[in-house]
Design an enzyme around this catalytic site. Structure first.
Site, PDB file in Angstrom:
ATOM      1  N   GLU A 129     -14.434  44.661 -23.525  1.00 42.41           N
ATOM      2  CA  GLU A 129     -13.210  44.035 -24.038  1.00 42.41           C
ATOM      3  C   GLU A 129     -13.559  43.175 -25.241  1.00 42.41           C
ATOM      4  O   GLU A 129     -14.566  42.474 -25.222  1.00 42.41           O
ATOM      5  CB  GLU A 129     -12.644  43.165 -22.903  1.00 42.41           C
ATOM      6  CG  GLU A 129     -11.475  42.311 -23.286  1.00 42.41           C
ATOM      7  CD  GLU A 129     -10.979  41.460 -22.104  1.00 42.41           C
ATOM      8  OE1 GLU A 129     -10.599  42.025 -21.074  1.00 42.41           O
ATOM      9  OE2 GLU A 129     -11.002  40.225 -22.243  1.00 42.41           O
ATOM     10  N   PRO A 141     -10.097  38.633 -34.113  1.00 39.62           N
ATOM     11  CA  PRO A 141     -10.633  37.472 -34.836  1.00 39.62           C
ATOM     12  C   PRO A 141      -9.567  36.396 -35.045  1.00 39.62           C
ATOM     13  O   PRO A 141      -8.377  36.705 -35.052  1.00 39.62           O
ATOM     14  CB  PRO A 141     -11.065  38.046 -36.193  1.00 39.62           C
ATOM     15  CG  PRO A 141     -10.499  39.423 -36.282  1.00 39.62           C
ATOM     16  CD  PRO A 141     -10.024  39.843 -34.931  1.00 39.62           C
ATOM     17  N   ARG A 156       0.596  39.065 -17.299  1.00 34.83           N
ATOM     18  CA  ARG A 156       1.587  38.015 -17.474  1.00 34.83           C
ATOM     19  C   ARG A 156       1.196  37.078 -18.612  1.00 34.83           C
ATOM     20  O   ARG A 156       2.015  36.619 -19.379  1.00 34.83           O
ATOM     21  CB  ARG A 156       1.716  37.206 -16.180  1.00 34.83           C
ATOM     22  CG  ARG A 156       2.877  36.239 -16.215  1.00 34.83           C
ATOM     23  CD  ARG A 156       2.740  35.182 -15.154  1.00 34.83           C
ATOM     24  NE  ARG A 156       1.612  34.306 -15.417  1.00 34.83           N
ATOM     25  CZ  ARG A 156       1.293  33.262 -14.671  1.00 34.83           C
ATOM     26  NH1 ARG A 156       1.999  32.991 -13.587  1.00 34.83           N
ATOM     27  NH2 ARG A 156       0.264  32.501 -14.971  1.00 34.83           N
ATOM     28  N   LYS A 197       2.450  45.426  -8.128  1.00 32.15           N
ATOM     29  CA  LYS A 197       2.217  45.959  -9.484  1.00 32.15           C
ATOM     30  C   LYS A 197       1.898  47.452  -9.421  1.00 32.15           C
ATOM     31  O   LYS A 197       2.354  48.237 -10.249  1.00 32.15           O
ATOM     32  CB  LYS A 197       1.069  45.198 -10.181  1.00 32.15           C
ATOM     33  CG  LYS A 197       1.402  43.744 -10.496  1.00 32.15           C
ATOM     34  CD  LYS A 197       0.395  43.095 -11.445  1.00 32.15           C
ATOM     35  CE  LYS A 197      -0.746  42.420 -10.757  1.00 32.15           C
ATOM     36  NZ  LYS A 197      -1.543  41.535 -11.641  1.00 32.15           N
TER      37      LYS A 197
HETATM   38  P1  FAD Z   1       0.809  38.359 -12.329  1.00 32.37           P
HETATM   39  O1  FAD Z   1       0.373  39.603 -11.692  1.00 32.37           O
HETATM   40  O2  FAD Z   1       2.225  38.261 -12.779  1.00 32.37           O
HETATM   41  O3  FAD Z   1       0.493  37.172 -11.316  1.00 32.37           O
HETATM   42  C1  FAD Z   1       0.550  35.812 -11.730  1.00 32.37           C
HETATM   43  C2  FAD Z   1       0.669  34.909 -10.510  1.00 32.37           C
HETATM   44  O4  FAD Z   1       1.964  35.032  -9.939  1.00 32.37           O
HETATM   45  C3  FAD Z   1      -0.311  35.248  -9.382  1.00 32.37           C
HETATM   46  O5  FAD Z   1      -0.658  34.051  -8.747  1.00 32.37           O
HETATM   47  C4  FAD Z   1       0.510  36.126  -8.437  1.00 32.37           C
HETATM   48  O6  FAD Z   1       0.039  36.058  -7.114  1.00 32.37           O
HETATM   49  C5  FAD Z   1       1.897  35.519  -8.601  1.00 32.37           C
HETATM   50  N1  FAD Z   1       3.004  36.472  -8.497  1.00 32.37           N
HETATM   51  C6  FAD Z   1       3.064  37.734  -8.968  1.00 32.37           C
HETATM   52  N2  FAD Z   1       4.275  38.261  -8.745  1.00 32.37           N
HETATM   53  C7  FAD Z   1       5.011  37.307  -8.128  1.00 32.37           C
HETATM   54  C8  FAD Z   1       6.353  37.209  -7.651  1.00 32.37           C
HETATM   55  N3  FAD Z   1       7.189  38.249  -7.759  1.00 32.37           N
HETATM   56  N4  FAD Z   1       6.766  36.047  -7.078  1.00 32.37           N
HETATM   57  C9  FAD Z   1       5.923  34.994  -6.963  1.00 32.37           C
HETATM   58  N5  FAD Z   1       4.638  35.023  -7.378  1.00 32.37           N
HETATM   59  C10 FAD Z   1       4.203  36.152  -7.962  1.00 32.37           C
HETATM   60  N6  FAD Z   1      -4.462  36.775 -20.618  1.00 32.37           N
HETATM   61  C11 FAD Z   1      -3.984  36.822 -21.879  1.00 32.37           C
HETATM   62  O7  FAD Z   1      -3.257  35.905 -22.296  1.00 32.37           O
HETATM   63  N7  FAD Z   1      -4.330  37.845 -22.717  1.00 32.37           N
HETATM   64  C12 FAD Z   1      -5.117  38.874 -22.319  1.00 32.37           C
HETATM   65  O8  FAD Z   1      -5.383  39.775 -23.115  1.00 32.37           O
HETATM   66  C13 FAD Z   1      -5.619  38.866 -20.988  1.00 32.37           C
HETATM   67  N8  FAD Z   1      -6.408  39.861 -20.519  1.00 32.37           N
HETATM   68  C14 FAD Z   1      -6.827  39.857 -19.215  1.00 32.37           C
HETATM   69  C15 FAD Z   1      -7.579  40.925 -18.715  1.00 32.37           C
HETATM   70  C16 FAD Z   1      -8.009  40.939 -17.400  1.00 32.37           C
HETATM   71  C17 FAD Z   1      -8.816  42.095 -16.880  1.00 32.37           C
HETATM   72  C18 FAD Z   1      -7.700  39.839 -16.543  1.00 32.37           C
HETATM   73  C19 FAD Z   1      -8.193  39.817 -15.128  1.00 32.37           C
HETATM   74  C20 FAD Z   1      -6.959  38.772 -17.021  1.00 32.37           C
HETATM   75  C21 FAD Z   1      -6.502  38.764 -18.343  1.00 32.37           C
HETATM   76  N9  FAD Z   1      -5.719  37.725 -18.858  1.00 32.37           N
HETATM   77  C22 FAD Z   1      -5.254  37.767 -20.149  1.00 32.37           C
HETATM   78  C23 FAD Z   1      -5.407  36.561 -18.021  1.00 32.37           C
HETATM   79  C24 FAD Z   1      -4.071  36.705 -17.269  1.00 32.37           C
HETATM   80  O9  FAD Z   1      -3.004  36.737 -18.182  1.00 32.37           O
HETATM   81  C25 FAD Z   1      -3.952  35.490 -16.345  1.00 32.37           C
HETATM   82  O10 FAD Z   1      -4.887  35.568 -15.320  1.00 32.37           O
HETATM   83  C26 FAD Z   1      -2.548  35.185 -15.839  1.00 32.37           C
HETATM   84  O11 FAD Z   1      -2.547  33.853 -15.331  1.00 32.37           O
HETATM   85  C27 FAD Z   1      -2.060  36.101 -14.730  1.00 32.37           C
HETATM   86  O12 FAD Z   1      -1.802  37.339 -15.206  1.00 32.37           O
HETATM   87  P2  FAD Z   1      -1.424  38.560 -14.212  1.00 32.37           P
HETATM   88  O13 FAD Z   1      -1.105  39.708 -15.080  1.00 32.37           O
HETATM   89  O14 FAD Z   1      -2.447  38.723 -13.181  1.00 32.37           O
HETATM   90  O15 FAD Z   1      -0.072  37.955 -13.580  1.00 32.37           O
END
Ligand code: FAD
Length: 317
Positions: free
Chosen positions: A19, A23, A124, A199
């Site tokens: 990943e 920049p 998210r 998801k």
């Molecule tokens: P979600 O799956 O939406 O979950 C977020 C939280 O809400 C979790 O605690 C979950 O348990 C809870 N939740 C989910 N659905 C519900 C619901 N319906 N009701 C109540 N609670 C719920 N961040 C960036 O800004 N840019 C990036 O490019 C980026 N790349 C990433 C790549 C990887 C491989 C990983 C692991 C993380 C990355 N992140 C990135 C970080 C990520 O955006 C954060 O970890 C963020 O806080 C959660 O994203 P998520 O997609 O897991 O969210």
């Protein structure tokens, strides 16, 4: 090609991917190319490009500071297109809910479709630096599962406005994030895992995990995921520790545990060059065990620097 097809075509061989981060605005893209170049000999089938949230900056307006909002690392889709063509490799833009309306997300996805990008990673996003909690953008997706649904609707030719039924359908393969040590906001490991299942049920095709430093956490996570019916590939994400400060930063930012042996080894280092060596050796050991266990892909968080990832890849692939 889709990530899931890359995995199928590998016939059980573990693939290498990584990943990169765009920049900072104003910096040349050449630095990014120079860091990707040494990793291409390990034949990554795909490279992920992150998307950053916007942030607040304070601009001096004749002695008064004005609060402005800007995105410091723009260009994800453009970088994906340029790397795809320059290195002949699939690229995966990260699409985030935070800071984007659903309409803006739709435009970004349409750009990706026209560019021949087959995969997107649906996330998210985190809270903005100044905010304690994630606040959904007005008109934006709230959770990653909502974003996955939006992408799957587009794959069916359903655009946001009801009267637009597209004949040109996208066919994105969708990745989502998984957390072997649970997401920091989740009340429990199991509730977070159920959110991951949501998801996948919404149409996610594969999972990439948050970094972890103890493989046991990954193996237990995969086992628990399979038990509740998550059957898509779960790709482990690996990050080599590079500086002493990571001992405080990584647990604080990602809510994860560092094994005591690793903490001891890093603490005994005289300088960050030694820390990098410890980080590389730890990641090599992790990667060897994961590869032996037959993981589909080893995915590395490069943070834009390729030296340590190259040293690991050389020992593994
Ligand atoms: P979600 O799956 O939406 O979950 C977020 C939280 O809400 C979790 O605690 C979950 O348990 C809870 N939740 C989910 N659905 C519900 C619901 N319906 N009701 C109540 N609670 C719920 N961040 C960036 O800004 N840019 C990036 O490019 C980026 N790349 C990433 C790549 C990887 C491989 C990983 C692991 C993380 C990355 N992140 C990135 C970080 C990520 O955006 C954060 O970890 C963020 O806080 C959660 O994203 P998520 O997609 O897991 O969210």
């Amino acid at each position: 090609m889709k990530v899931t097809d890359h995995i199928k075509n590998a016939n059980g061989k573990t693939l290498f991917s990584f990943e990169i981060v765009p920049p900072v605005k104003g910096k040349k893209i050449q630095d990014l190319y120079d860091n990707i170049d040494p990793l291409m000999e390990f034949n990554p089938p795909f490279i992920d490009v992150t998307t950053s949230r916007e942030e607040y900056v304070y601009v001096d307006k004749e002695g008064l500071y004005e609060k402005n909002i800007t995105r410091m690392r723009p260009g994800t889709v453009g970088i994906c297109a340029s790397i795809k063509h320059k290195f002949d490799v699939d690229t995966i833009p990260h699409v985030i809910c935070g800071g984007f309306t659903k309409a803006e997300t739709e435009y970004m996805l349409i750009d990706c479709h026209y560019l021949g990008i087959d995969n997107v990673m649906a996330l998210r996003g985190d809270a903005m630096k100044e905010e304690q909690y994630f606040k959904p953008t007005d008109g934006g997706n709230v959770y990653a599962s909502d974003l996955v649904s939006q992408i799957q609707n587009l794959n069916k030719g359903q655009y946001l406005l009801d009267d637009v039924q597209g004949e040109d359908k996208s066919d994105f393969c969708v990745g989502v994030a998984g957390y072997p040590e649970k997401h920091l906001e989740a009340p429990s490991f199991m509730s977070d895992l159920k959110r991951l299942k949501q998801k996948v049920d919404a149409g996610a095709d594969y999972v990439v995990t948050q970094m972890f430093f103890d493989n046991k956490k990954y193996f237990e996570f995969v086992e628990a995921a399979r038990e509740i019916g998550i059957n898509v590939p779960i790709i482990p994400g690996i990050k080599p520790i590079a500086v002493k400060r990571h001992l405080q930063l990584l647990p604080q930012i990602f809510s994860l545990d560092l094994p005591q042996d690793l903490v001891d080894a890093v603490e005994s280092c005289k300088n960050n060059a030694d820390v990098r060596q410890v980080g590389v050796e730890w990641a090599i050991q992790q990667s060897k065990e994961l590869k032996a266990a037959g993981v589909p892909v080893l995915h590395y968080y490069s943070m834009g620097k390729s030296n340590n990832i190259k040293a690991i890849a050389k020992a593994i692939f």
